[in-house]
Motif scaffolding. Structure first.
Motif, mmCIF file in Angstrom:
data_model
loop_
_atom_site.group_PDB
_atom_site.id
_atom_site.type_symbol
_atom_site.label_atom_id
_atom_site.label_comp_id
_atom_site.label_asym_id
_atom_site.label_seq_id
_atom_site.Cartn_x
_atom_site.Cartn_y
_atom_site.Cartn_z
ATOM 1 N N SER A 106 14.270 -4.324 -4.926
ATOM 2 C CA SER A 106 15.012 -2.955 -5.057
ATOM 3 C C SER A 106 14.392 -1.863 -5.857
ATOM 4 O O SER A 106 14.957 -0.445 -5.480
ATOM 5 C CB SER A 106 16.732 -3.358 -5.826
ATOM 6 N N THR A 107 13.403 -2.098 -6.693
ATOM 7 C CA THR A 107 12.751 -1.068 -7.333
ATOM 8 C C THR A 107 11.665 -0.227 -6.638
ATOM 9 O O THR A 107 11.424 0.819 -6.996
ATOM 10 C CB THR A 107 12.098 -1.420 -8.594
ATOM 11 N N LEU A 108 11.484 -0.558 -5.240
ATOM 12 C CA LEU A 108 10.466 -0.053 -4.444
ATOM 13 C C LEU A 108 11.029 0.836 -3.247
ATOM 14 O O LEU A 108 10.390 1.311 -2.469
ATOM 15 C CB LEU A 108 9.646 -1.150 -4.103
ATOM 16 N N ILE A 109 12.299 1.007 -3.124
ATOM 17 C CA ILE A 109 12.562 1.371 -1.933
ATOM 18 C C ILE A 109 13.120 2.718 -1.817
ATOM 19 O O ILE A 109 13.352 3.265 -0.763
ATOM 20 C CB ILE A 109 13.981 0.587 -1.459
ATOM 21 N N ILE A 172 -2.976 6.634 12.652
ATOM 22 C CA ILE A 172 -2.631 6.141 11.753
ATOM 23 C C ILE A 172 -3.468 6.228 10.527
ATOM 24 O O ILE A 172 -4.633 5.965 10.613
ATOM 25 C CB ILE A 172 -2.693 4.571 12.025
ATOM 26 N N VAL A 173 -2.914 6.755 9.381
ATOM 27 C CA VAL A 173 -3.703 6.952 8.217
ATOM 28 C C VAL A 173 -3.495 6.308 7.079
ATOM 29 O O VAL A 173 -4.165 6.407 6.137
ATOM 30 C CB VAL A 173 -3.261 8.513 7.943
ATOM 31 N N SER A 174 -2.402 5.491 7.241
ATOM 32 C CA SER A 174 -2.188 4.436 6.136
ATOM 33 C C SER A 174 -1.356 3.261 6.859
ATOM 34 O O SER A 174 -0.524 3.508 7.638
ATOM 35 C CB SER A 174 -1.115 5.048 5.042
ATOM 36 N N ALA A 175 -1.594 2.208 6.340
ATOM 37 C CA ALA A 175 -1.217 0.914 6.808
ATOM 38 C C ALA A 175 -0.950 -0.322 6.027
ATOM 39 O O ALA A 175 -1.752 -0.267 4.893
ATOM 40 C CB ALA A 175 -1.978 0.457 7.808
ATOM 41 N N GLY A 176 -0.303 -1.255 6.109
ATOM 42 C CA GLY A 176 -0.243 -2.393 5.612
ATOM 43 C C GLY A 176 0.843 -3.405 6.126
ATOM 44 O O GLY A 176 1.554 -2.951 6.822
ATOM 45 N N LEU A 207 5.254 4.250 2.693
ATOM 46 C CA LEU A 207 5.037 2.773 3.535
ATOM 47 C C LEU A 207 5.634 1.825 2.850
ATOM 48 O O LEU A 207 6.152 0.813 3.514
ATOM 49 C CB LEU A 207 3.450 2.969 3.742
ATOM 50 N N THR A 208 5.333 1.668 1.464
ATOM 51 C CA THR A 208 5.663 0.547 0.878
ATOM 52 C C THR A 208 7.118 0.271 0.876
ATOM 53 O O THR A 208 7.630 -0.782 1.002
ATOM 54 C CB THR A 208 5.194 0.643 -0.880
ATOM 55 N N VAL A 212 9.445 -2.703 2.126
ATOM 56 C CA VAL A 212 10.211 -3.373 1.464
ATOM 57 C C VAL A 212 11.846 -3.474 1.875
ATOM 58 O O VAL A 212 12.296 -4.477 1.735
ATOM 59 C CB VAL A 212 10.196 -3.158 0.017
ATOM 60 N N ARG A 213 12.161 -2.231 2.310
ATOM 61 C CA ARG A 213 13.518 -2.375 2.811
ATOM 62 C C ARG A 213 13.530 -3.129 4.085
ATOM 63 O O ARG A 213 14.735 -4.015 4.320
ATOM 64 C CB ARG A 213 13.818 -0.757 3.329
#
Length: 255
Positions: A106-109, A172-176, A207-208, A212-213
């Protein structure tokens, strides 16, 4: 207060590290995952005789010439006297240490995409290939697109692994990835990469948050990651805590 290191050791090692890998072998305390493309991954929880267990892997590499690349993960908080010396003698070389991060999902959303950036889950083969090629360009080393594309495109009974990307003008400039661990409230966030010219804009954090959501909607409560010095401050600001370091020791068969 939760002992995060104890949580990590109890739930996020050995079997949790190789779930979803199609071919996993056990040799005593060692867990050996064959991840395709002639690559193997070695992990453990405790080692009673580190040098002897490294010798077992040396024998495996000598017996099986289809193995081209091996990675053995160590942790700085482990008590394994002589392990790094044995790995060095066996021809393994250490890569830069990575921080092991853990915290509540929940801290990352609480982060949204900057203007002009679209964050979405990638499902098509072209999109996933483009994401892997971008990550290869950022990380260098052995191409992930060769080893991971078949795994990410293969049907998954539980739909565990999700690939997410951030786009600017269709690029696409960022992915994970995010990888919920079946039967646990944990998920790992892996492979996070952003092209240098698009860093420091809040794209990776957005993106993170999106990853996480999505995982929380499937019951995930805890997030963990092995991250570089670039990603660590972002994850710390989001609430994750560094609990130890991991060092990938790698071996490559000479051509």
């Amino acid at each position: 207060m939760t002992d995060l290191l104890a949580v990590y050791d109890a739930h996020l090692r050995t079997a949790a590290e190789v779930h979803g890998v199609p071919d996993v072998q056990r040799r005593g305390p060692l867990w050996i995952g064959r991840v395709g493309g002639g690559r193997v991954f070695v992990t453990y929880r405790e080692l009673d005789d580190p040098a002897a267990h490294v010798s077992e892997i040396v024998s495996l590499l000598a017996e099986d010439e289809t193995i081209r690349h091996a990675e053995w993960k160590t942790r700085t908080h482990d008590e394994a006297p002589g392990l790094t010396e044995a790995l060095t003698a066996a021809g393994f070389t250490p890569e830069p240490p990575e921080s092991v991060m853990l915290g509540e999902a929940s801290t990352l959303i609480d982060a949204s995409a900057p203007d002009g950036v679209t964050v979405r889950r990638l499902t098509g083969s072209d999109d996933i290939r483009a994401a892997l090629e971008m990550q290869d360009a950022v990380f260098g080393g052995a191409p992930m697109v060769d080893t991971m594309l078949p795994t990410l495109l293969a049907p998954q009974a539980d739909g565990a692994v999700e690939v997410w990307g951030a786009e600017v003008n269709g690029r696409i400039v960022s992915a994970g990835r995010i990888d919920p661990i079946p039967g646990t409230p944990f998920a790992g966030i892996w492979g996070g990469a952003t092209l240098p010219e698009f860093r420091r804009r809040g794209i990776y954090r957005a993106l993170t948050a999106a990853r996480v959501r999505s995982a929380m909607a499937r019951g995930v409560q805890w997030i963990h990651a092995d991250c570089t010095d670039y990603s660590r401050p972002i994850l710390e600001r989001a609430g994750l805590v560094k609990i130890t370091e991991t060092v990938p020791w790698v071996w490559q068969r000479e051509e």
